[in-house]
Design a protein around this motif. Structure first.
Motif, PDB file in Angstrom:
ATOM      1  N   HIS A 233       0.825  -1.205   0.000  1.00  0.00           N
ATOM      2  CA  HIS A 233       0.000   0.000   0.000  1.00  0.00           C
ATOM      3  C   HIS A 233       0.862   1.258   0.000  1.00  0.00           C
ATOM      4  O   HIS A 233       0.571   2.219  -0.744  1.00  0.00           O
ATOM      5  N   ILE A 234       1.913   1.294   0.799  1.00  0.00           N
ATOM      6  CA  ILE A 234       2.768   2.476   0.869  1.00  0.00           C
ATOM      7  C   ILE A 234       3.519   2.679  -0.437  1.00  0.00           C
ATOM      8  O   ILE A 234       3.681   3.817  -0.906  1.00  0.00           O
ATOM      9  N   ALA A 235       3.974   1.608  -1.060  1.00  0.00           N
ATOM     10  CA  ALA A 235       4.623   1.731  -2.368  1.00  0.00           C
ATOM     11  C   ALA A 235       3.649   2.277  -3.403  1.00  0.00           C
ATOM     12  O   ALA A 235       4.009   3.144  -4.218  1.00  0.00           O
ATOM     13  N   PHE A 236       2.413   1.794  -3.380  1.00  0.00           N
ATOM     14  CA  PHE A 236       1.401   2.309  -4.313  1.00  0.00           C
ATOM     15  C   PHE A 236       1.121   3.782  -4.035  1.00  0.00           C
ATOM     16  O   PHE A 236       0.926   4.575  -4.967  1.00  0.00           O
ATOM     17  N   PHE A 237       1.087   4.161  -2.764  1.00  0.00           N
ATOM     18  CA  PHE A 237       0.858   5.570  -2.419  1.00  0.00           C
ATOM     19  C   PHE A 237       1.969   6.443  -3.002  1.00  0.00           C
ATOM     20  O   PHE A 237       1.690   7.518  -3.571  1.00  0.00           O
ATOM     21  N   LEU A 238       3.208   6.010  -2.888  1.00  0.00           N
ATOM     22  CA  LEU A 238       4.329   6.761  -3.469  1.00  0.00           C
ATOM     23  C   LEU A 238       4.175   6.885  -4.979  1.00  0.00           C
ATOM     24  O   LEU A 238       4.439   7.939  -5.564  1.00  0.00           O
ATOM     25  N   ILE A 448      10.717  18.104  -8.130  1.00  0.00           N
ATOM     26  CA  ILE A 448       9.272  18.239  -8.308  1.00  0.00           C
ATOM     27  C   ILE A 448       8.512  17.294  -7.380  1.00  0.00           C
ATOM     28  O   ILE A 448       7.499  17.664  -6.764  1.00  0.00           O
ATOM     29  N   LEU A 449       9.001  16.068  -7.227  1.00  0.00           N
ATOM     30  CA  LEU A 449       8.253  15.021  -6.527  1.00  0.00           C
ATOM     31  C   LEU A 449       8.553  14.945  -5.035  1.00  0.00           C
ATOM     32  O   LEU A 449       7.746  14.379  -4.273  1.00  0.00           O
ATOM     33  N   TYR A 450       9.667  15.503  -4.603  1.00  0.00           N
ATOM     34  CA  TYR A 450      10.070  15.373  -3.205  1.00  0.00           C
ATOM     35  C   TYR A 450       8.985  15.798  -2.217  1.00  0.00           C
ATOM     36  O   TYR A 450       8.708  15.062  -1.246  1.00  0.00           O
ATOM     37  N   PRO A 451       8.330  16.949  -2.382  1.00  0.00           N
ATOM     38  CA  PRO A 451       7.284  17.326  -1.409  1.00  0.00           C
ATOM     39  C   PRO A 451       6.148  16.307  -1.326  1.00  0.00           C
ATOM     40  O   PRO A 451       5.628  16.043  -0.240  1.00  0.00           O
ATOM     41  N   SER A 452       5.772  15.735  -2.477  1.00  0.00           N
ATOM     42  CA  SER A 452       4.714  14.721  -2.474  1.00  0.00           C
ATOM     43  C   SER A 452       5.194  13.431  -1.841  1.00  0.00           C
ATOM     44  O   SER A 452       4.456  12.773  -1.096  1.00  0.00           O
ATOM     45  N   PHE A 453       6.436  13.040  -2.135  1.00  0.00           N
ATOM     46  CA  PHE A 453       6.986  11.834  -1.532  1.00  0.00           C
ATOM     47  C   PHE A 453       6.988  11.931  -0.007  1.00  0.00           C
ATOM     48  O   PHE A 453       6.718  10.955   0.692  1.00  0.00           O
ATOM     49  N   TYR A 454       7.287  13.103   0.519  1.00  0.00           N
ATOM     50  CA  TYR A 454       7.408  13.256   1.964  1.00  0.00           C
ATOM     51  C   TYR A 454       6.063  13.053   2.675  1.00  0.00           C
ATOM     52  O   TYR A 454       6.030  12.690   3.853  1.00  0.00           O
ATOM     53  N   LYS A 455       4.972  13.252   1.939  1.00  0.00           N
ATOM     54  CA  LYS A 455       3.645  13.061   2.532  1.00  0.00           C
ATOM     55  C   LYS A 455       3.385  11.603   2.895  1.00  0.00           C
ATOM     56  O   LYS A 455       2.444  11.304   3.635  1.00  0.00           O
ATOM     57  N   VAL A 456       4.198  10.700   2.385  1.00  0.00           N
ATOM     58  CA  VAL A 456       3.979   9.285   2.658  1.00  0.00           C
ATOM     59  C   VAL A 456       4.126   8.977   4.145  1.00  0.00           C
ATOM     60  O   VAL A 456       3.531   8.020   4.654  1.00  0.00           O
ATOM     61  N   ASP A 458       2.939  10.663   6.627  1.00  0.00           N
ATOM     62  CA  ASP A 458       1.608  10.815   7.214  1.00  0.00           C
ATOM     63  C   ASP A 458       0.707   9.643   6.842  1.00  0.00           C
ATOM     64  O   ASP A 458      -0.130   9.203   7.641  1.00  0.00           O
ATOM     65  N   GLU A 459       0.874   9.132   5.622  1.00  0.00           N
ATOM     66  CA  GLU A 459       0.063   7.989   5.190  1.00  0.00           C
ATOM     67  C   GLU A 459       0.405   6.744   5.999  1.00  0.00           C
ATOM     68  O   GLU A 459      -0.477   5.916   6.287  1.00  0.00           O
ATOM     69  N   VAL A 460       1.663   6.582   6.380  1.00  0.00           N
ATOM     70  CA  VAL A 460       2.042   5.457   7.239  1.00  0.00           C
ATOM     71  C   VAL A 460       1.261   5.517   8.543  1.00  0.00           C
ATOM     72  O   VAL A 460       0.711   4.505   9.007  1.00  0.00           O
ATOM     73  N   GLU A 461       1.181   6.700   9.135  1.00  0.00           N
ATOM     74  CA  GLU A 461       0.472   6.836  10.409  1.00  0.00           C
ATOM     75  C   GLU A 461      -1.037   6.647  10.239  1.00  0.00           C
ATOM     76  O   GLU A 461      -1.693   6.045  11.096  1.00  0.00           O
ATOM     77  N   ARG A 462      -1.594   7.173   9.156  1.00  0.00           N
ATOM     78  CA  ARG A 462      -3.029   6.977   8.903  1.00  0.00           C
ATOM     79  C   ARG A 462      -3.342   5.496   8.746  1.00  0.00           C
ATOM     80  O   ARG A 462      -4.332   4.989   9.293  1.00  0.00           O
ATOM     81  N   LYS A 505      11.783   7.408   6.075  1.00  0.00           N
ATOM     82  CA  LYS A 505      12.137   8.813   6.278  1.00  0.00           C
ATOM     83  C   LYS A 505      13.633   9.039   6.025  1.00  0.00           C
ATOM     84  O   LYS A 505      14.045  10.005   5.363  1.00  0.00           O
ATOM     85  N   GLU A 506      14.445   8.136   6.542  1.00  0.00           N
ATOM     86  CA  GLU A 506      15.896   8.237   6.340  1.00  0.00           C
ATOM     87  C   GLU A 506      16.250   8.141   4.860  1.00  0.00           C
ATOM     88  O   GLU A 506      17.110   8.887   4.373  1.00  0.00           O
ATOM     89  N   GLN A 507      15.566   7.255   4.141  1.00  0.00           N
ATOM     90  CA  GLN A 507      15.877   7.085   2.721  1.00  0.00           C
ATOM     91  C   GLN A 507      15.454   8.304   1.903  1.00  0.00           C
ATOM     92  O   GLN A 507      16.164   8.719   0.981  1.00  0.00           O
TER      93      GLN A 507
END
Length: 515
Positions: A233-238, A448-456, A458-462, A505-507
């Motif tokens: 699921h997290i990979a798909f979210f990314l 371009i994608l870094y800000p969107s990637f970082y939102k993941v 929050d998705e882990v916690e949700r 997060k580290e990656q």
């Protein structure tokens, strides 16, 4: 779990009914007598829990004989008799009884007001209760998927569909979402060998499932080796991040599965990778479309009917669509020539200068696709396994969709990938990342994608909050034994999620500082 919600008492008043085998009849008050029995409901609702049962307790003014043969569940909103099963009925005290109701996933009464009716043996009269409700309170707040195979037959094959299987899906609020007869079979390669089995579903007709667009084909991912249950699921979210060039990524929902009346754990119900207007939306070939659209899988399992090894790198290429029964020899030759041409161009000595590969592949999708593997530490790209690509009629070859992230991902296994694609030998991706123009594109795409990637994060916690209860039950049902590629066997669900989130997060931060 306390399955019985003890609430206010409701009195059962006496009324005259005639019961037919097909349903509950209209009320007729002419048959009421002074000596008629009356009943009290000690509970005003049933909550069907994780054992698919709940108990309704009643008290009566008279001793009741053969009570189990005279009970009906009725609802004004459901015309036919409700086939709820009485699992057991027993006496608990003086004129007190407990009725254990059972549900095997065949009910449509959830959230409707219902009444309990008793026929009085030999008199033709019936006592009817006040209305009450039956709620689903199965395992968690997740949707529940009921699968009932014919005669409870086991699902033992990945090749042969088991027909005549009943499928009912209820959303997280207990509302019926899907009801139909389907075909089911096993799926997966390595995953099929594990105790918790994944499945493929084929509906009779295209249908929307839990808010996901219509299609016949769906899969239930077991995620047996993933203590977090969320890697895919997290990979798909990314891969669905805002601004990404990957056109389609499977959508999915976490569900609890009940197989032949037994809770089978937490699964991920998601879309199967198919060419379709609601999935990979490209041209679907006719026999005349020699240069039409196609979907490929690069996988060392090499188990499709139509397959070949590429000319230079000997990549295991399998044609997923057109299907084996539809693919013509001319179409197969076109696909083979197209892939071999790319293989030759990328390994020519002057490929970086001529950049001829740009005529045949969508480079931006290759860059964005590779980011998902870098972020998740998925080494399957190297072998390769479960790597998909597709081409529309008249278009270029595109990377994606991403698939299969439950095995040895989200680290800490990143040293191999942190060397950079050009140094790891990852076939076409390595070659592309040697080109200065691609390196520049990679940096531009990351910014371009870094800000969107970082939102993941929050998705882990949700997701943690959403599946927490289901995941803990799943761990009890399916403890990880034997191979442990994610190194989570001894971790709790929360510990495993913490580690996944910290590594991710580290990656992200490492890539942000090194691309």
């Amino acid at each position: 779990m306390n399955l019985l919600a003890m609430k206010s008492k409701g009195i059962i008043y006496y009324a005259l009914f005639l019961l037919a085998a097909t349903g509950c009849q209209e009320e007729n008050n002419d048959g009421i007598t002074e000596n008629a029995p009356f009943f009290y409901l000690q509970d005003d609702e049933l909550r069907i829990g994780d054992n698919l049962k709940d108990t309704l307790r009643i008290s009566t003014s008279h001793e009741l004989q053969a009570l189990e043969r005279t009970i009906r569940l009725c609802s004004e909103e459901i015309p036919s008799e409700i086939p709820f099963t009485i699992d057991t009925l027993y006496k608990t005290g003086n004129n007190e009884y407990a009725i254990v109701f059972s549900d095997r996933g065949t009910m449509d009464v959830y959230n409707y007001p219902v009444t309990l009716q008793f026929s009085q043996t030999g008199t033709g009269t019936v006592a009817s209760s006040d209305t009450f409700h039956i709620y689903k309170s199965f395992f968690t707040e997740l949707p529940v998927v009921f699968i009932n195979t014919p005669k409870e037959a086991e699902i033992v094959s990945k090749e042969d569909w088991l027909e005549g299987t009943e499928l009912k899906i209820y959303d997280g609020k207990g509302n019926l979402n899907y009801n139909g007869i389907i075909e089911i079979k096993g799926r997966g390669n390595t995953t099929w060998s594990f105790p918790k089995k994944p499945y493929a579903l084929k509906l009779e007709e295209k249908s929307e499932i839990l808010g996901m667009p219509k299609h016949k084909r769906w899969v239930l991912l077991a995620n047996y080796l993933d203590k977090t249950l969320m890697r895919n699921h997290i990979a798909f979210f990314l891969a669905q991040s805002e601004g990404i060039s990957l056109e389609w990524t499977p959508r999915g929902k976490f569900v609890d599965v009940v197989l032949n009346g037994k809770h089978n754990g937490c699964y991920y119900l998601c879309e199967q990778i198919k060419i379709d207007e609601n999935r990979i939306h490209i041209h679907e070939n006719t026999p005349e479309d020699i240069d039409g659209g196609f979907l490929l899988e690069f996988d060392t399992n090499f188990d499709e009917a139509n397959k070949f090894y590429s000319y230079v790198k000997k990549l295991p290429v399998m044609v997923k669509e057109p299907d084996e029964d539809d693919l013509t020899p001319d179409q197969f030759s076109f696909i083979q020539d197209y892939i071999n041409n790319i293989d030759k161009i990328l390994y020519a000595s002057d490929f970086a200068e001529t950049r001829q590969y740009e005529e045949f592949i969508d480079v931006q999708t290759f860059v964005d696709y590779y980011f998902i593997y870098e972020l998740t530490g998925n080494s399957e790209l190297n072998w390769p396994k479960s790597c998909y690509m597709y081409r529309d009629k008249g278009g270029k070859l595109k990377a994606g969709p991403v698939w299969d992230f439950d095995y040895a991902t989200f680290g800490p296994f990143y040293d191999y990938f942190r060397q950079g694609a050009s140094e790891t030998g990852i076939w076409w991706f390595s070659r592309l990342h040697e080109v200065p123009a691609v390196q520049q594109l990679r940096a531009e795409r990351w910014n371009i994608l870094y800000p969107s990637f970082y939102k993941v994060l929050d998705e882990v916690e949700r997701t943690r909050s959403l599946i927490h209860k289901s995941a803990e039950i799943n761990s009890d049902l399916w403890p990880i034994t034997g191979t442990d590629p994610n190194k989570e066997k001894t971790l709790s669900f929360d510990e495993a999620v913490d580690r996944l989130r910290n590594n991710l997060k580290e990656q992200i931060e490492w890539l942000n500082n090194n691309i």
